[in-house]
Motif scaffolding. Structure first.
Motif, PDB file in Angstrom:
ATOM      1  N   UNK A   1       0.970  -1.261   0.206  1.00  0.00           N
ATOM      2  CA  UNK A   1       0.068  -0.018  -0.033  1.00  0.00           C
ATOM      3  C   UNK A   1       0.863   1.277   0.116  1.00  0.00           C
ATOM      4  N   UNK A   2       2.039   1.188   0.871  1.00  0.00           N
ATOM      5  CA  UNK A   2       2.787   2.376   0.951  1.00  0.00           C
ATOM      6  C   UNK A   2       3.603   2.683  -0.541  1.00  0.00           C
ATOM      7  N   UNK A   3       3.945   1.665  -1.022  1.00  0.00           N
ATOM      8  CA  UNK A   3       4.677   1.656  -2.249  1.00  0.00           C
ATOM      9  C   UNK A   3       3.711   2.263  -3.545  1.00  0.00           C
ATOM     10  N   UNK A   4       2.606   1.573  -3.433  1.00  0.00           N
ATOM     11  CA  UNK A   4       1.639   2.216  -4.465  1.00  0.00           C
ATOM     12  C   UNK A   4       1.062   3.671  -4.246  1.00  0.00           C
ATOM     13  N   UNK A   5       1.109   4.200  -3.137  1.00  0.00           N
ATOM     14  CA  UNK A   5       0.471   5.425  -2.991  1.00  0.00           C
ATOM     15  C   UNK A   5       1.835   6.469  -2.898  1.00  0.00           C
TER      16      UNK A   5
ATOM     17  N   UNK B   1      -6.909  -8.237  -0.796  1.00  0.00           N
ATOM     18  CA  UNK B   1      -7.995  -7.183  -1.168  1.00  0.00           C
ATOM     19  C   UNK B   1      -7.840  -5.811  -0.611  1.00  0.00           C
ATOM     20  N   UNK B   2      -6.546  -5.692   0.159  1.00  0.00           N
ATOM     21  CA  UNK B   2      -6.283  -4.295   0.432  1.00  0.00           C
ATOM     22  C   UNK B   2      -5.625  -3.626  -0.695  1.00  0.00           C
ATOM     23  N   UNK B   3      -4.670  -4.542  -1.340  1.00  0.00           N
ATOM     24  CA  UNK B   3      -3.935  -4.175  -2.459  1.00  0.00           C
ATOM     25  C   UNK B   3      -4.812  -3.715  -3.761  1.00  0.00           C
ATOM     26  N   UNK B   4      -5.786  -4.622  -3.876  1.00  0.00           N
ATOM     27  CA  UNK B   4      -6.730  -4.429  -5.073  1.00  0.00           C
ATOM     28  C   UNK B   4      -7.528  -3.131  -4.883  1.00  0.00           C
ATOM     29  N   UNK B   5      -7.721  -2.904  -3.407  1.00  0.00           N
ATOM     30  CA  UNK B   5      -8.502  -1.600  -3.166  1.00  0.00           C
ATOM     31  C   UNK B   5      -7.736  -0.300  -3.318  1.00  0.00           C
ATOM     32  N   UNK B   6      -6.447  -0.582  -2.964  1.00  0.00           N
ATOM     33  CA  UNK B   6      -5.257   0.523  -3.395  1.00  0.00           C
ATOM     34  C   UNK B   6      -5.384   0.956  -4.874  1.00  0.00           C
TER      35      UNK B   6
ATOM     36  N   UNK C   1     -14.743  12.890  -4.552  1.00  0.00           N
ATOM     37  CA  UNK C   1     -15.583  12.009  -4.585  1.00  0.00           C
ATOM     38  C   UNK C   1     -15.203  10.927  -3.382  1.00  0.00           C
ATOM     39  N   UNK C   2     -15.758   9.893  -3.817  1.00  0.00           N
ATOM     40  CA  UNK C   2     -16.135   8.710  -2.621  1.00  0.00           C
ATOM     41  C   UNK C   2     -14.844   7.681  -2.898  1.00  0.00           C
ATOM     42  N   UNK C   3     -14.117   7.614  -1.838  1.00  0.00           N
ATOM     43  CA  UNK C   3     -13.087   6.341  -2.027  1.00  0.00           C
ATOM     44  C   UNK C   3     -13.239   5.480  -1.151  1.00  0.00           C
ATOM     45  N   UNK C   4     -13.513   3.954  -1.653  1.00  0.00           N
ATOM     46  CA  UNK C   4     -13.870   2.890  -1.041  1.00  0.00           C
ATOM     47  C   UNK C   4     -12.615   2.126  -0.619  1.00  0.00           C
ATOM     48  N   UNK C   5     -12.282   2.183   0.625  1.00  0.00           N
ATOM     49  CA  UNK C   5     -11.073   1.317   1.034  1.00  0.00           C
ATOM     50  C   UNK C   5     -11.311  -0.134   1.543  1.00  0.00           C
ATOM     51  N   UNK C   6     -12.197  -0.486   1.173  1.00  0.00           N
ATOM     52  CA  UNK C   6     -12.827  -1.982   1.625  1.00  0.00           C
ATOM     53  C   UNK C   6     -12.492  -2.153   3.080  1.00  0.00           C
ATOM     54  N   UNK C   7     -11.678  -2.766   3.388  1.00  0.00           N
ATOM     55  CA  UNK C   7     -11.295  -3.336   4.842  1.00  0.00           C
ATOM     56  C   UNK C   7     -10.119  -2.993   5.456  1.00  0.00           C
ATOM     57  N   UNK C   8      -9.490  -1.991   4.594  1.00  0.00           N
ATOM     58  CA  UNK C   8      -8.095  -1.823   4.996  1.00  0.00           C
ATOM     59  C   UNK C   8      -7.971  -0.336   5.738  1.00  0.00           C
ATOM     60  N   UNK C   9      -7.765  -0.408   6.820  1.00  0.00           N
ATOM     61  CA  UNK C   9      -7.480   0.626   7.955  1.00  0.00           C
ATOM     62  C   UNK C   9      -6.130   1.374   7.345  1.00  0.00           C
ATOM     63  N   UNK C  10      -5.231   0.672   7.064  1.00  0.00           N
ATOM     64  CA  UNK C  10      -3.764   1.192   6.817  1.00  0.00           C
ATOM     65  C   UNK C  10      -4.257   2.299   5.653  1.00  0.00           C
ATOM     66  N   UNK C  11      -4.959   1.820   4.418  1.00  0.00           N
ATOM     67  CA  UNK C  11      -5.312   2.599   3.311  1.00  0.00           C
ATOM     68  C   UNK C  11      -6.130   3.754   3.732  1.00  0.00           C
TER      69      UNK C  11
END
Length: 153
Positions: free
Chosen positions: A38-42, A60-65, A95-105
């Motif tokens: 997640x950090x690398x992608x952001x 799923x967290x990576x996919x959400x990111x 807009x809306x950003x859906x982070x799924x279940x990722x608290x880090x994101x």
């Protein structure tokens, strides 16, 4: 891998110090960790040049990111790698950003959005909505962000 290649890639180094504001260029192979991915992608999403990221995993967290940063960058997936291409603006749109279940994101988005004008909503699945974000919200507000909680805390 040849020894010269290994030295050039700094594979054996455990840390690298980068002075604030310095330009950096090179390869980084993140460990298979959702948090690091997640950090690398952001970080890559805000770079001026394109970034090739390997070994992200498929959580799923990576996919959400990936889905979120596609709102302000171009993403190309190929051969188990992700190429993040910057846009001219490099600014997350309102807009809306859906982070799924990722608290880090969600926490990274809150920090980033706190420095930008506009209105953005960070949301997530039922599990994420149950998480405590009070300290992140408090810090963001102390930096001048206007944050409103929608629905229940």
């Amino acid at each position: 891998m040849k020894e010269n290649s290994r030295r050039n890639l700094n594979i054996n180094k455990k840390s690298v110090s980068i002075p604030f504001g310095a330009k950096i260029e090179g390869d980084y192979f993140p460990p298979p960790s959702k948090s690091f991915a997640i950090r690398c992608l952001i970080i890559a999403s805000f770079c001026k040049k394109e970034s090739l990221i390997r070994n992200l995993g498929n959580s799923e967290d990576v996919k959400a990111t990936l889905k979120i940063i596609e709102k302000w960058c171009k993403i190309e997936k190929r051969y188990g790698q992700v190429l993040v291409k910057p846009s001219i603006n490099r600014r997350p749109p309102d807009g809306r950003y859906f982070a799924k279940g990722s608290a880090t994101l969600a926490r990274f988005l809150m920090a980033i959005f706190s420095f930008l004008e506009g209105e953005r909503v960070i949301d997530g699945d039922e599990n994420l909505r149950k998480r405590d974000f009070s300290s992140s919200i408090s810090v963001a507000k102390s930096l001048g962000a206007q944050i409103y909680e929608l629905g229940e805390k």
